[in-house]
Motif scaffolding. Structure first.
Motif, PDB file in Angstrom:
ATOM      1  N   PHE A   1       0.983  10.422  -5.777  1.00  0.00           N
ATOM      2  CA  PHE A   1       1.529   9.125  -6.158  1.00  0.00           C
ATOM      3  C   PHE A   1       1.862   8.215  -4.983  1.00  0.00           C
ATOM      4  N   PHE A   2       2.282   8.782  -3.870  1.00  0.00           N
ATOM      5  CA  PHE A   2       2.690   7.968  -2.725  1.00  0.00           C
ATOM      6  C   PHE A   2       1.792   8.280  -1.530  1.00  0.00           C
ATOM      7  N   VAL A   3       2.031   7.610  -0.414  1.00  0.00           N
ATOM      8  CA  VAL A   3       1.115   7.745   0.719  1.00  0.00           C
ATOM      9  C   VAL A   3       1.808   8.160   2.012  1.00  0.00           C
TER      10      VAL A   3
ATOM     11  N   GLY B   1       0.783  -1.234   0.000  1.00  0.00           N
ATOM     12  CA  GLY B   1       0.000   0.000   0.000  1.00  0.00           C
ATOM     13  C   GLY B   1       0.812   1.279   0.000  1.00  0.00           C
ATOM     14  N   VAL B   2       1.960   1.280  -0.659  1.00  0.00           N
ATOM     15  CA  VAL B   2       2.820   2.470  -0.636  1.00  0.00           C
ATOM     16  C   VAL B   2       2.465   3.468  -1.736  1.00  0.00           C
ATOM     17  N   MET B   3       1.660   3.044  -2.706  1.00  0.00           N
ATOM     18  CA  MET B   3       1.262   3.931  -3.791  1.00  0.00           C
ATOM     19  C   MET B   3      -0.160   4.438  -3.554  1.00  0.00           C
ATOM     20  N   ALA B   4      -0.398   5.697  -3.894  1.00  0.00           N
ATOM     21  CA  ALA B   4      -1.719   6.292  -3.692  1.00  0.00           C
ATOM     22  C   ALA B   4      -2.672   5.847  -4.798  1.00  0.00           C
ATOM     23  N   GLY B   5      -2.598   6.477  -5.953  1.00  0.00           N
ATOM     24  CA  GLY B   5      -3.379   6.019  -7.093  1.00  0.00           C
ATOM     25  C   GLY B   5      -4.785   6.571  -7.189  1.00  0.00           C
ATOM     26  N   SER B   6      -5.537   6.017  -8.127  1.00  0.00           N
ATOM     27  CA  SER B   6      -6.837   6.564  -8.510  1.00  0.00           C
ATOM     28  C   SER B   6      -7.893   6.434  -7.421  1.00  0.00           C
ATOM     29  N   ARG B   7      -7.841   5.383  -6.609  1.00  0.00           N
ATOM     30  CA  ARG B   7      -8.847   5.236  -5.561  1.00  0.00           C
ATOM     31  C   ARG B   7      -8.760   6.389  -4.562  1.00  0.00           C
TER      32      ARG B   7
END
Length: 288
Positions: free
Chosen positions: A265-267, A243-249
């Motif tokens: 991009f990241f969290v 779960g280190v990438m943020a993304g569209s959700r």
């Protein structure tokens, strides 16, 4: 006993790991290929031209956005991909002409062309030496990380200061249903701020010209994906574990609620600052 079928996410991860493995095995060949590509590009007038990078950015949008339009609006592809949408809305009014293309040309590209005519500088910065494959990957990744850091700081600021949100960022939040077209739905100050974050990141890392080129191609693809409203199994938020990438959700949630998920991009910054939790009272007002 037959082979257990892989889930779509597992298959995407397998493809990613296989690609990395091949890159390790064929590093020498990749280095030679990159060297020949860079030698060719340096010989091209359009690569040496000062307006190459902004023109490349617009060219990327000209390729990516029509593909997302097809995903949203062109049957039977849109019907097949509908199950991957994050939201249930059928609203496609985002794709109607709204002046974004004119803004990109007259406000973004044209001023840069004039500046490039009177202040040429790119030719002097094109290095004679090439870059290795893994260093190319490292520079692009590092620039994305630094861009995400700079953008996070500016993004929190324009959300926290009401005047800035109203006059800079509100246009980008006029819709809660996400389509890739919203990537370019920016006010002029908002677009300038985003471009400045990107330029600052490139200059911080001091990227090789080839890294700058690949970075432009990659970040615009990621920005369109971020605003697409889709959650495909091969997207970074699914392929990269832990779960280190943020993304569209996350970004779709951000556009709906506006109080969380400020990173693109990241969290790690959202998580560290407590911006990884959606306000339940706001969430109840808008259905995802």
């Amino acid at each position: 006993m037959g082979i257990m079928p892989l889930s779509a996410v597992s298959a995407s991860r397998l493809a990613f790991v296989s690609t990395l493995t091949l890159a390790v095995l064929y590093t020498d060949q990749l280095d030679a290929f990159i060297s020949s590509v860079y030698a060719y590009l340096k010989s091209c007038w359009w690569f040496r031209h000062d307006t190459f990078e902004p023109a490349l950015s617009l060219a990327c949008f000209a390729v990516y956005l029509p593909l997302w339009y097809c995903a949203d609006c062109v049957a039977p592809l849109s019907a097949y991909l509908k199950s991957y949408r994050i939201q249930n809305s059928e609203d496609m009014s985002h794709w109607k002409p709204q002046g974004h293309i004119s803004q990109e040309f007259f406000v973004y590209l044209l001023p840069l062309v004039f500046m490039d005519v009177f202040y040429p500088r790119r030719g002097e910065k094109l290095l004679d030496t090439t870059i290795s494959f893994w260093w190319l990957m490292a520079e692009v990744f590092a620039t994305l990380v630094v861009y995400d850091l700079y953008f996070f700081a500016s993004h929190v600021l324009i959300h926290r200061v009401p005047w800035l949100f109203k006059h800079v960022h509100a246009k980008h939040h006029r819709r809660t249903v996400m389509r890739a077209r919203e990537t370019v739905a920016l006010s002029i100050p908002d677009q300038a701020l985003d471009v400045l974050c990107s330029i600052a990141a490139l200059n911080t890392i001091k990227c090789h010209p080839l890294s700058r080129t690949l970075y432009d191609i990659v970040i615009i693809a990621m920005l369109c994906e971020l605003h697409s409203g889709y959650d495909f199994p091969w997207m970074p938020q699914n392929v990269v574990p832990f779960g280190v990438m943020a993304g569209s959700r996350r970004h779709t949630h951000h556009h709906q609620y506006g109080t969380a998920y400020y990173q693109k991009f990241f969290v790690y910054l959202d998580n560290a600052c407590g911006y990884d939790r959606v306000n339940p009272s706001l969430a109840a007002k808008k259905l995802l």
